[in-house]
Each structure stands twice: as structure tokens, then as C-alpha cells.
Design a protein around this motif. Structure first.
Motif, PDB file in Angstrom:
ATOM      1  N   ILE A   1       0.889  -1.119  -0.135  1.00 61.84           N
ATOM      2  CA  ILE A   1       0.006  -0.106   0.027  1.00 61.84           C
ATOM      3  C   ILE A   1       0.813   1.238  -0.056  1.00 61.84           C
ATOM      4  CG2 ILE A   1      -1.705   1.237   1.415  1.00 61.84           C
ATOM      5  CD1 ILE A   1      -2.562  -1.391   2.503  1.00 61.84           C
ATOM      6  N   LEU A   2       0.688   2.357  -0.776  1.00 63.04           N
ATOM      7  CA  LEU A   2       1.596   3.253  -1.114  1.00 63.04           C
ATOM      8  C   LEU A   2       0.720   4.696  -0.282  1.00 63.04           C
ATOM      9  CD1 LEU A   2       3.919   4.745  -2.294  1.00 63.04           C
ATOM     10  CD2 LEU A   2       2.538   5.147  -4.410  1.00 63.04           C
ATOM     11  N   ALA A   3       1.385   5.504   0.304  1.00 63.46           N
ATOM     12  CA  ALA A   3       1.116   6.887   0.649  1.00 63.46           C
ATOM     13  C   ALA A   3       2.066   7.719   0.394  1.00 63.46           C
ATOM     14  CB  ALA A   3       0.536   6.833   2.232  1.00 63.46           C
ATOM     15  N   VAL A   4       1.757   9.100  -0.137  1.00 58.97           N
ATOM     16  CA  VAL A   4       2.876   9.886  -0.566  1.00 58.97           C
ATOM     17  C   VAL A   4       2.502  11.171  -0.261  1.00 58.97           C
ATOM     18  CG1 VAL A   4       3.879  11.122  -2.422  1.00 58.97           C
ATOM     19  CG2 VAL A   4       3.352   8.817  -2.666  1.00 58.97           C
ATOM     20  N   GLY A   5       3.442  11.804   0.747  1.00 63.73           N
ATOM     21  CA  GLY A   5       3.162  13.184   1.222  1.00 63.73           C
ATOM     22  C   GLY A   5       4.226  13.854   2.181  1.00 63.73           C
ATOM     23  N   ARG A   6       4.263  15.077   2.556  1.00 62.59           N
ATOM     24  CA  ARG A   6       5.071  15.406   3.729  1.00 62.59           C
ATOM     25  C   ARG A   6       4.429  14.695   4.885  1.00 62.59           C
ATOM     26  NH1 ARG A   6       4.236  20.942   1.492  1.00 62.59           N
ATOM     27  NH2 ARG A   6       6.224  21.504   0.295  1.00 62.59           N
ATOM     28  N   LEU A   7       5.316  14.643   5.865  1.00 60.54           N
ATOM     29  CA  LEU A   7       5.292  14.030   7.182  1.00 60.54           C
ATOM     30  C   LEU A   7       4.838  15.079   8.154  1.00 60.54           C
ATOM     31  CD1 LEU A   7       8.222  11.590   7.702  1.00 60.54           C
ATOM     32  CD2 LEU A   7       6.064  11.115   6.358  1.00 60.54           C
ATOM     33  N   VAL A   8       3.607  15.640   8.120  1.00 56.08           N
ATOM     34  CA  VAL A   8       2.781  16.377   8.818  1.00 56.08           C
ATOM     35  C   VAL A   8       1.491  15.997   8.989  1.00 56.08           C
ATOM     36  CG1 VAL A   8       4.065  18.716   7.696  1.00 56.08           C
ATOM     37  CG2 VAL A   8       2.005  17.519   6.813  1.00 56.08           C
TER      38      VAL A   8
ATOM     39  N   SER B   1      -6.356  -3.541  10.837  1.00 58.96           N
ATOM     40  CA  SER B   1      -6.802  -4.291   9.757  1.00 58.96           C
ATOM     41  C   SER B   1      -6.491  -5.768   9.613  1.00 58.96           C
ATOM     42  CB  SER B   1      -6.768  -3.717   8.402  1.00 58.96           C
ATOM     43  OG  SER B   1      -5.303  -3.694   8.011  1.00 58.96           O
ATOM     44  N   GLY B   2      -5.171  -6.075  10.136  1.00 60.28           N
ATOM     45  CA  GLY B   2      -4.373  -7.284   9.876  1.00 60.28           C
ATOM     46  C   GLY B   2      -3.884  -7.446   8.494  1.00 60.28           C
ATOM     47  N   ASP B   3      -3.968  -6.398   7.842  1.00 66.23           N
ATOM     48  CA  ASP B   3      -3.362  -6.422   6.370  1.00 66.23           C
ATOM     49  C   ASP B   3      -1.894  -6.838   6.251  1.00 66.23           C
ATOM     50  OD1 ASP B   3      -2.813  -5.907   3.678  1.00 66.23           O
ATOM     51  OD2 ASP B   3      -3.845  -3.995   3.658  1.00 66.23           O
ATOM     52  N   THR B   4      -1.784  -7.963   5.646  1.00 66.52           N
ATOM     53  CA  THR B   4      -0.438  -8.407   5.336  1.00 66.52           C
ATOM     54  C   THR B   4       0.164  -7.827   4.119  1.00 66.52           C
ATOM     55  OG1 THR B   4      -1.082  -9.897   3.737  1.00 66.52           O
ATOM     56  CG2 THR B   4      -0.956 -10.835   5.787  1.00 66.52           C
ATOM     57  N   ARG B   5      -0.219  -6.640   3.502  1.00 67.20           N
ATOM     58  CA  ARG B   5       0.595  -5.907   2.561  1.00 67.20           C
ATOM     59  C   ARG B   5       1.539  -4.750   3.379  1.00 67.20           C
ATOM     60  NH1 ARG B   5      -4.660  -3.933  -0.683  1.00 67.20           N
ATOM     61  NH2 ARG B   5      -5.270  -3.950   1.720  1.00 67.20           N
ATOM     62  N   THR B   6       2.646  -4.675   2.796  1.00 64.37           N
ATOM     63  CA  THR B   6       3.377  -3.654   3.336  1.00 64.37           C
ATOM     64  C   THR B   6       3.034  -2.291   3.241  1.00 64.37           C
ATOM     65  OG1 THR B   6       5.223  -5.006   2.930  1.00 64.37           O
ATOM     66  CG2 THR B   6       5.941  -2.667   3.530  1.00 64.37           C
ATOM     67  N   LEU B   7       2.843  -1.493   4.188  1.00 68.78           N
ATOM     68  CA  LEU B   7       2.417  -0.138   4.276  1.00 68.78           C
ATOM     69  C   LEU B   7       3.898   0.818   4.015  1.00 68.78           C
ATOM     70  CD1 LEU B   7       0.740   2.609   4.307  1.00 68.78           C
ATOM     71  CD2 LEU B   7       0.854   2.487   6.773  1.00 68.78           C
ATOM     72  N   VAL B   8       3.927   1.539   2.736  1.00 68.55           N
ATOM     73  CA  VAL B   8       5.035   2.393   2.218  1.00 68.55           C
ATOM     74  C   VAL B   8       4.611   3.879   2.207  1.00 68.55           C
ATOM     75  CG1 VAL B   8       6.904   2.857   0.382  1.00 68.55           C
ATOM     76  CG2 VAL B   8       5.946   0.564   0.792  1.00 68.55           C
ATOM     77  N   ILE B   9       5.457   4.723   3.144  1.00 72.70           N
ATOM     78  CA  ILE B   9       4.965   6.066   3.000  1.00 72.70           C
ATOM     79  C   ILE B   9       6.216   6.971   2.416  1.00 72.70           C
ATOM     80  CG2 ILE B   9       4.653   8.072   4.551  1.00 72.70           C
ATOM     81  CD1 ILE B   9       3.239   6.024   6.684  1.00 72.70           C
ATOM     82  N   VAL B  10       6.243   7.392   1.218  1.00 71.36           N
ATOM     83  CA  VAL B  10       6.969   8.115   0.891  1.00 71.36           C
ATOM     84  C   VAL B  10       6.765   9.791   1.023  1.00 71.36           C
ATOM     85  CG1 VAL B  10       8.060   9.089  -1.386  1.00 71.36           C
ATOM     86  CG2 VAL B  10       7.089   6.536  -1.188  1.00 71.36           C
ATOM     87  N   GLY B  11       8.072  10.160   1.495  1.00 72.08           N
ATOM     88  CA  GLY B  11       7.840  11.719   1.917  1.00 72.08           C
ATOM     89  C   GLY B  11       8.848  11.993   3.167  1.00 72.08           C
ATOM     90  N   ALA B  12       9.021  13.264   3.382  1.00 73.42           N
ATOM     91  CA  ALA B  12       9.737  13.658   4.432  1.00 73.42           C
ATOM     92  C   ALA B  12       9.245  14.750   4.941  1.00 73.42           C
ATOM     93  CB  ALA B  12      11.142  14.033   4.010  1.00 73.42           C
TER      94      ALA B  12
ATOM     95  N   LEU C   1      -2.635  -0.549  -3.796  1.00 78.54           N
ATOM     96  CA  LEU C   1      -3.604   0.692  -3.372  1.00 78.54           C
ATOM     97  C   LEU C   1      -2.817   1.718  -3.013  1.00 78.54           C
ATOM     98  CD1 LEU C   1      -6.689   1.332  -2.643  1.00 78.54           C
ATOM     99  CD2 LEU C   1      -5.987   0.336  -0.414  1.00 78.54           C
ATOM    100  N   PHE C   2      -3.235   2.935  -3.404  1.00 74.03           N
ATOM    101  CA  PHE C   2      -2.783   4.292  -2.986  1.00 74.03           C
ATOM    102  C   PHE C   2      -3.913   4.702  -2.122  1.00 74.03           C
ATOM    103  CE2 PHE C   2      -3.108   8.813  -3.433  1.00 74.03           C
ATOM    104  CZ  PHE C   2      -1.883   9.382  -2.944  1.00 74.03           C
ATOM    105  N   VAL C   3      -3.394   5.167  -0.959  1.00 74.44           N
ATOM    106  CA  VAL C   3      -4.364   5.873   0.120  1.00 74.44           C
ATOM    107  C   VAL C   3      -3.804   7.293   0.518  1.00 74.44           C
ATOM    108  CG1 VAL C   3      -5.251   5.460   2.352  1.00 74.44           C
ATOM    109  CG2 VAL C   3      -4.476   3.472   1.153  1.00 74.44           C
ATOM    110  N   LEU C   4      -4.652   8.230   0.585  1.00 78.03           N
ATOM    111  CA  LEU C   4      -4.555   9.522   0.916  1.00 78.03           C
ATOM    112  C   LEU C   4      -5.478   9.824   2.080  1.00 78.03           C
ATOM    113  CD1 LEU C   4      -2.688  12.020   0.528  1.00 78.03           C
ATOM    114  CD2 LEU C   4      -4.451  12.812  -1.031  1.00 78.03           C
ATOM    115  N   PRO C   5      -5.160   9.756   3.401  1.00 76.29           N
ATOM    116  CA  PRO C   5      -6.302   9.751   4.399  1.00 76.29           C
ATOM    117  C   PRO C   5      -6.190  11.453   5.119  1.00 76.29           C
ATOM    118  CG  PRO C   5      -4.034   9.295   5.202  1.00 76.29           C
ATOM    119  CD  PRO C   5      -3.793   9.335   3.603  1.00 76.29           C
ATOM    120  N   SER C   6      -5.845  12.316   4.292  1.00 73.65           N
ATOM    121  CA  SER C   6      -5.519  13.691   4.843  1.00 73.65           C
ATOM    122  C   SER C   6      -7.112  14.370   5.294  1.00 73.65           C
ATOM    123  CB  SER C   6      -5.263  14.751   3.537  1.00 73.65           C
ATOM    124  OG  SER C   6      -4.323  14.172   3.045  1.00 73.65           O
TER     125      SER C   6
END
Length: 377
Positions: free
Chosen positions: A213-220, A235-246, A285-290
Motif C-alpha cells: 500500500i502506498l501513501a505519498v506526502g509530507r510528514l505533517v 486491519s491485519g493487512d499483510t501488505r506492506t505500508l510504504v510512506i514516501v515523503g519527508a 492501493l494508493f491511500v490519502l487519508p488527509s
């Protein structure tokens, strides 16, 4: 930098501020300008552009990018000062260079719109979202950002709102300025993609296509990656969550967030656009929970790449126009966790329709028209 030709010098000169710089500088406003300005310049040979960036983010004092002059002005790298100081210097610099138009991005820098007008500069202000709603700002900063919005809307010759919900809000709250407010969205950027290096790129992060799973954005805080990490765990999701940004600036929030890294949660830091292309195209999956956005370019990039998408239901995200199934109630971690228990394919989108709605070429044409209206009075 090579001197501008006499023909270029005769063009109408547009100076752009409110961004850190370009190319390759992280941020929504920065990506917006990197995509937009070269297109306007290519289609309008009578216009020339100078981007006034901030020295801490740019390696050279002056350079050129796709026909756009880029000048790095000295600026403190401090979250409370850099925008206002760099914008003040930009306004004076543009005046000294005989600018025909000043384009100021975002409501913080818009505090300087009255100063630009007093110096005789015609101005366009792009409103990228209600920055005063961001959690990182204290009471005084939020008050200044609200004041920047008011001053920008009142004194700018033309105002651009990047989402229809923002345009409606501005027209409702500032009826006297309604006739100079235009909705022109961010575009859906096309990121060059070379599949030949895809597997190697993913291996560098320990990932396999379709299994993360991918999320992209500043760490704010307003990006709500903390909610996403909680929901992913629940969720117990076995997919890795990857957060790109700083984070642009060191913060307790960013440090606390990154402390939650694990075998199932990877913080990938800033990544070049070529790597982002691989990630968008291979994520399940791309997720943006903003909690807050203007019109999120990361979501438009993901959509252009054809990623399955799940977004919080804030107005700016809903403005993208996806199906109801692609949204979850903002801040509802239980609902987000429930979505993460479903396969990514349940959140497929119509990438072609999205690209058509957010086409940069049409956006460039509309923005050029706003420039001409502002310069003509």
C-alpha cells in the motif's frame, strides 16, 4: 546562467513566488509550477517567466529550467519565517526587474499582495487551500494565514482557486471579489516510466509489485499518516505500508511518526519522480487519508498512473470526482481499516477520465488567460 536574448527581454515579464523552487523540489505548489509554467511559456512566446525560489532549497544562485529563469533569493530555513521573508524579497526583486505581473502562490505569501500593489505591480494570487486549517500552525500563525487570504483576495487583480469547493467558499465569503475569482485546478502529471528498471527499484525498498500500500506526502499532521498506520495495524493487512515523503523541518510529529517504522511499515523518504512512477504503478492501493488538502497532486499523479485509490472524503479530495467507493469518512480509522481488509481492485478508478478532467495543457491555457486579464486591467 546564459544571458537572456534581446527577444526574451522584450517579452512581458511574469515573476512567480510563494514556492521553494524548481525543478525537483518536494511540494504541491512546486510540482504545480514545474508542470504549469513551461507549458504556458511554450504556448505564449510573448510571456517570459522568472521563478523566485529560496536559496536553502536550490543548489545554484540562478539557472534555467525548460525556458524558465530560476533565481534563488536568500531566505531563512525556518518554518515561521521563510515564506514571508522570501516573498517580501521576491516582491522587491520583481519590482527592481520591471515585472509586468507578480504571481503569488498560497495564502501565507499573499500577505505581501498589498505591498506588491503599492509598488505598482499587477498581481495574481493562487489559493492552494486553507492553510490556516493545518494542525502544525499555532494560533498566531493561523491568524496571519487568514489575514493573508483576506488581503490576497481583496487586493490581487485576479485570484485562482485550485478546486471547485474552494472557489465556491471564496465567492461566498468574499462576494465583492467574486468576479475576479476563477477555478483552475491542479493537473494530473504524467511521470515518465521505464518498466525495465522497475523490479530493481522495488528490490531496493524490499517490495514486490502488487503487495504493498502506498501513501505519498509530507510528514505533517494534516496528512493523517498516523491514522493510516493505526488502521493498517488494526486491519491485519499483510501488505506492506510504504510512506514516501519527508518533513521540510524537523518536528516532534515527524520523529514520532517515523519511530513507528517496522517490517510492515516502511518510511521511504523523498524519492525521485522516476521511482514514484514505479511505486504508483505497482502498488496494490494508493491511500490519502488527509484532513486538509488544496487539490492533492499526489492523488492526481496516482490516478494518472492508474493506481487503485482510496481517499478521505474531505471536499478537496471529493473534488477529484472519483466514485463513492473510493472515499472513506475522514478520521474514521475503523472505516479505513475495513477498507484495507478488501482487495485493492475494489478501489479501481477510471484513469482516462481523470486525466481528461485534469489536463495540464488546458490548465495552462486557462492560466495564461488569467494573466492577460490581470495585465490588461
Amino acid at each position: 546562467m546564459t544571458a537572456l536574448s534581446p527577444r526574451a527581454a522584450a517579452r512581458r515579464r511574469i515573476f512567480v513566488t510563494g514556492l521553494r523552487g524548481l525543478p525537483g523540489v518536494m511540494g504541491g505548489v512546486e510540482t504545480h509550477c514545474e508542470e504549469l509554467l513551461p507549458r504556458i511559456g511554450a504556448d505564449n512566446p510573448d510571456l517570459s517567466f522568472c521563478v523566485l525560489g529560496r536559496q536553502p532549497y536550490l543548489p545554484d544562485a540562478s539557472t534555467e529550467f525548460q525556458g524558465i529563469e530560476v533565481v534563488a533569493l536568500s531566505s531563512p530555513k525556518k518554518v515561521s519565517l521563510e515564506a514571508i521573508v522570501s516573498t517580501a524579497r521576491s516582491v522587491w526583486y520583481a519590482r527592481s526587474r520591471g515585472a509586468d505581473l507578480m504571481h503569488i502562490h498560497a495564502v501565507g505569501p499573499a500577505l505581501l499582495v498589498p505591498a506588491a500593489r503599492l509598488l505598482g505591480l499587477r498581481t495574481v494570487m493562487t489559493h492552494h487551500g486553507a492553510d490556516y486549517d493545518r494542525a502544525k500552525w499555532g494560533r498566531f500563525a493561523k491568524a496571519m494565514l487568514r489575514l493573508g487570504e483576506r488581503l490576497g483576495v481583496r487586493f490581487a487583480n485576479r485570484i485562482i482557486a485550485v478546486s471547485p469547493s474552494l472557489e465556491r467558499s471564496l465567492r461566498r465569503r468574499y462576494p465583492a471579489a467574486a468576479n475576479k475569482i476563477s477555478y483552475i485546478p491542479n493537473g494530473a502529471p504524467t511521470i515518465d516510466h521505464d518498466e525495465s528498471g522497475q523490479d530493481e527499484a522495488l528490490r531496493k525498498l524490499g517490495l514486490r509489485a502488487g503487495q504493498f500500500i502506498l501513501a505519498v506526502g509530507r510528514l505533517v499532521p494534516e496528512k493523517a499518516f498516523h491514522d493510516l498506520i493505526d488502521a493498517h495495524a488494526d486491519s491485519g493487512d499483510t501488505r506492506t505500508l510504504v510512506i514516501v515523503g519527508a518533513a521540510d523541518h524537523a518536528s516532534d510529529y515527524a520523529a514520532k511518526l517515523q519511530s513507528r517504522a517496522s517490517a510492515s511499515v516502511i518510511f521511504a523518504g523523498r524519492q525521485p519522480r522516476s521511482m514514484l512512477a514505479h511505486l504508483y504503478r505497482t502498488a496494490d492501493l494508493f491511500v490519502l487519508p488527509s484532513y486538509h488538502e488544496g487539490l492533492p497532486i499526489s492523488a492526481l499523479e496516482a490516478g494518472q498512473a492508474g493506481a487503485n485509490m482510496l481517499l478521505s472524503d474531505i471536499p478537496a479530495n471529493v473534488d477529484i470526482g472519483l466514485e463513492e467507493r473510493n472515499y472513506f469518512p475522514v478520521g474514521d480509522k475503523s472505516a479505513l481499516a475495513a477498507c484495507l481488509r478488501r482487495p485493492g481492485g475494489d478501489f479501481a478508478i477510471d484513469a482516462a477520465a481523470l486525466a481528461k478532467r485534469f489536463d495540464w495543457s488546458r490548465i495552462a491555457e486557462q492560466t495564461a488567460s488569467v494573466y492577460r486579464a490581470a495585465m490588461s486591467g
